[in-house]
Every structure is written in structure tokens, then in C-alpha cells.
Design a protein around this motif. Sequence first.
Motif, PDB file in Angstrom:
ATOM      1  N   GLN A  37     -26.244  35.488 -23.006  1.00 23.37           N
ATOM      2  CA  GLN A  37     -25.190  35.137 -22.054  1.00 23.37           C
ATOM      3  C   GLN A  37     -23.949  36.016 -22.236  1.00 23.37           C
ATOM      4  N   SER A  38     -23.093  35.987 -21.217  1.00 23.75           N
ATOM      5  CA  SER A  38     -21.915  36.873 -21.180  1.00 23.75           C
ATOM      6  C   SER A  38     -20.635  36.051 -21.252  1.00 23.75           C
ATOM      7  N   TYR A  39     -19.749  36.442 -22.143  1.00 23.50           N
ATOM      8  CA  TYR A  39     -18.512  35.695 -22.357  1.00 23.50           C
ATOM      9  C   TYR A  39     -17.309  36.604 -22.187  1.00 23.50           C
ATOM     10  N   SER A  60     -25.766  37.537 -27.426  1.00 22.47           N
ATOM     11  CA  SER A  60     -24.735  37.448 -26.384  1.00 22.47           C
ATOM     12  C   SER A  60     -23.906  38.735 -26.339  1.00 22.47           C
ATOM     13  N   ARG A  61     -23.065  38.847 -25.303  1.00 26.22           N
ATOM     14  CA  ARG A  61     -22.106  39.962 -25.259  1.00 26.22           C
ATOM     15  C   ARG A  61     -20.755  39.419 -24.819  1.00 26.22           C
ATOM     16  N   LEU A  63     -16.779  40.407 -23.305  1.00 24.45           N
ATOM     17  CA  LEU A  63     -15.735  41.284 -22.777  1.00 24.45           C
ATOM     18  C   LEU A  63     -14.416  40.783 -23.346  1.00 24.45           C
ATOM     19  N   ARG A  85     -22.346  45.273 -27.647  1.00 23.69           N
ATOM     20  CA  ARG A  85     -22.160  43.837 -27.382  1.00 23.69           C
ATOM     21  C   ARG A  85     -20.705  43.444 -27.185  1.00 23.69           C
ATOM     22  N   GLN A  87     -17.148  44.721 -25.544  1.00 21.14           N
ATOM     23  CA  GLN A  87     -16.453  45.703 -24.712  1.00 21.14           C
ATOM     24  C   GLN A  87     -14.971  45.343 -24.676  1.00 21.14           C
ATOM     25  N   ALA A 100     -13.490  41.685 -15.142  1.00 25.57           N
ATOM     26  CA  ALA A 100     -14.882  41.329 -15.441  1.00 25.57           C
ATOM     27  C   ALA A 100     -15.834  42.017 -14.468  1.00 25.57           C
ATOM     28  N   PHE A 105     -19.272  42.073 -16.031  1.00 31.59           N
ATOM     29  CA  PHE A 105     -19.326  40.752 -16.680  1.00 31.59           C
ATOM     30  C   PHE A 105     -19.161  39.603 -15.684  1.00 31.59           C
ATOM     31  N   ALA A 108     -19.700  35.189 -15.280  1.00 31.33           N
ATOM     32  CA  ALA A 108     -19.692  35.013 -16.738  1.00 31.33           C
ATOM     33  C   ALA A 108     -20.109  33.584 -17.091  1.00 31.33           C
ATOM     34  N   ASP A 109     -20.583  33.420 -18.313  1.00 34.08           N
ATOM     35  CA  ASP A 109     -21.057  32.102 -18.768  1.00 34.08           C
ATOM     36  C   ASP A 109     -19.990  31.342 -19.546  1.00 34.08           C
TER      37      ASP A 109
END
Length: 343
Positions: A37-39, A60-61, A63, A85, A87, A100, A105, A108-109
Motif C-alpha cells: 500500500q501507498s502512504y 509498502s511505500r 511519499l 520505497r 520518496q 501525490a 501516489f 493513497a491508502d
Amino acid sequence: MAIRGARSAEGAPRGTERHVPVLLAQMLHAIAARDGQSYIDATFGAGGYSEAILTAAPGSRVLAIDRDPTALASGRWLAEQYPGRLQLSEGQFGDLDRLAATAGFAPADGVVLDVGVSSMQLDDPERGFSFQGDGPLDMRMSLRGPTAADVVNTADEARLADILFHLGEEKSARTIARAIVTRRHQRPIARTSELAQLVARVLGREKIAGRHAATRTFQALRIYVNDELFELAGALGAAERVLAPGGRLVVITFHSLEDRLVKHFFRERAASQPHASRHLPPQAEPSKRPSFQFLNHRPVSPTDTEVAANPRARSARLRAAVRTEAKPWDADSVGLSFPRLGP
Ligand SMILES: C[S@@+](CC[C@H](N)C(=O)[O-])C[C@H]1O[C@@H](n2cnc3c(N)ncnc32)[C@H](O)[C@@H]1O
């Protein structure tokens, strides 16, 4: 509380003041990071939250956004620890949906906002945020735009009083504003210590309720210089637009003005208002379905143990909510009881 050179990982900056993340376990619980998931960590600071998310969910990754270029520069080593992972993005969190989208991103999650200043900013006299120690009266997180010295030396007396009253909740706002204007006729106020001493003299004592007499004046100027309340309001709306259904918004605040704004936002967005105006036909007022569900109705506060170890955590409050599938609302309401005060 800042700890000196306490990072254990290789490549970490040594001998620098670092920020101790506040309510870290509670933030991790609320964001519930999962692999794949992206945070968005919209207040990178020293990277404590970003690192915790990356560690908790190894696939996960993140921003990481900050408006302070020095925070991001010191975070490069952390990005190297998590190749591909983490940025880093310089910008204001009021723009987090655009940042984002640019970074890939969106949606996002999870979005986390840990608002206010970091220990690195507060403890460096050259940044001018604190009345402890002497430095230029600056207070700009981004190092751009008018400084606090520009404001105290140019704003008219009524505006200064409004800033101190609304953004510092300072009862003696008018008296302090008058004293600032009288004093700057002699020579400009350029240093943090000059302002702190002036306020203490005007109020007739150095400490009020255990805090420095200039605490509220410094808070007001900092919020004004960085347009903090409207940035926060903008960030809440931007998070609403960028979050995927089921995504989580976690906000940590440090004073009542910020917390009130977040509470108002979540209460409004979590309540259904099918026909907001009874004077308009239902079809003229677009239905506002709840865009968030509360994760916690009451704010989460730090434990006594955390406050004993890190006194700066004392006024922290965490509020969190889960994004629903409803469309984002029109984002103009910010829940302030006074007009915008910004540079
Ligand atoms: C309390 S610190 C965050 C600490 C971080 N959670 C950590 O664990 O190290 C707040 C950070 O947010 C940044 N910040 C505050 N307002 C901002 C805004 N409007 N846009 C982007 N960054 C902001 C500040 O520059 C500061 O570095």
C-alpha cells in the motif's frame, strides 16, 4: 525533547538534534499500514513516522512531504536505507493531493499529518522559533516569504493585536501590540530575545502559569508567518480527495486551535447532511454523504510515561478516521470562528 545523535542506523546524521516522534505507537495503530500500500507522510520532519510505516509494512511505500528544505536534505540518508520505497517531496501539505498525483501516489491508502514544528526547528536559535536562546526573529518553516521580524516591524497595531488574540489566544493582545509599535519607532525588533524580553516586561513577569510570558506571542507569530491553520484546513480537504475508500487519515495536533479545526472537519464529514438548507429544493443542494467514519470519537493523548520521557508530547492529540466511498465535499469550510489571518 530532542535527543542528540541517537540514531542507530548506519548513515544517520551524527551529533545533530533529532525530533522524538510523538504518539508513534498510536499513529501506527491508527494508520494500520499494510504491504503493497501507498502512504503519505505529509510532515516528514526527522522521518520518524515514515520510517515506522516502512518498517511496519515491508512491502509498502511512502511519499514524504515537508516544506522545510533542510528536513528533506537530512532525510536523504533514510531514503537510501529504503531503496525505491521512500520518496521525498518539498512542498506544502495544503497541496498534498497535487504532490501525490505528481509523484504517482494518488489514490493513497493513508495520510498522516503531525503538524507544528520539529525539535530541529525549535531548538536551532538561527531558525528564530523559540524565546529560549537568542536568534534572528525568523520562524519560516520553508525559509521563504516574510519573517516574523517583518510582521512585528510592519503590521499595523490593530492587525498585530488580531494576530496575537486569535492565533495566540493572548488576552493581553492589545497591550502587547501597542508596546511592539512603540518600541519599533525607536528601532526595529530583530531578535527573538528582544521580543521575549519586551513581552515579559509589558506583562510584568517572566512566567505565567509556569510558561514563559511570550509563549502565546511566539505561537501566534509562528502560526501567522506559516499560515498554519489554513494550511491545515487545506490539507484535510486534500487528504479527503486523495484517499482511496478504506484509506485512513491520522492527524496529530499540538494546540487547541488546530485540534478544534480537525475535530470540526471530522464531525462535519462523518455526519450525513442530505439537505443542508431547508430553503432550497433538495435537488439544488447536492447531497453530502459522509466521506469519513470515525476511528476514535475522542482524541488519543500521550500516556504519562511518554510525557515524562518527552515533555513536548504533553499537548499532543491524535484524531483518525477512515475514508468512505462517498465523493469528496466542496472544501471551503474550515471551521474557524475568525477571518483568515495570513501573511
Ligand atoms: C512535528 S514535525 C514532524 C515530525 C515527524 N513526524 C517525525 O517523526 O520526525 C512537523 C514537520 O512538518 C513540517 N510542516 C509543518 N507545516 C507544514 C506544511 N504546511 N507543509 C509541509 N510541511 C509542513 C515542518 O517543517 C516539520 O518538519
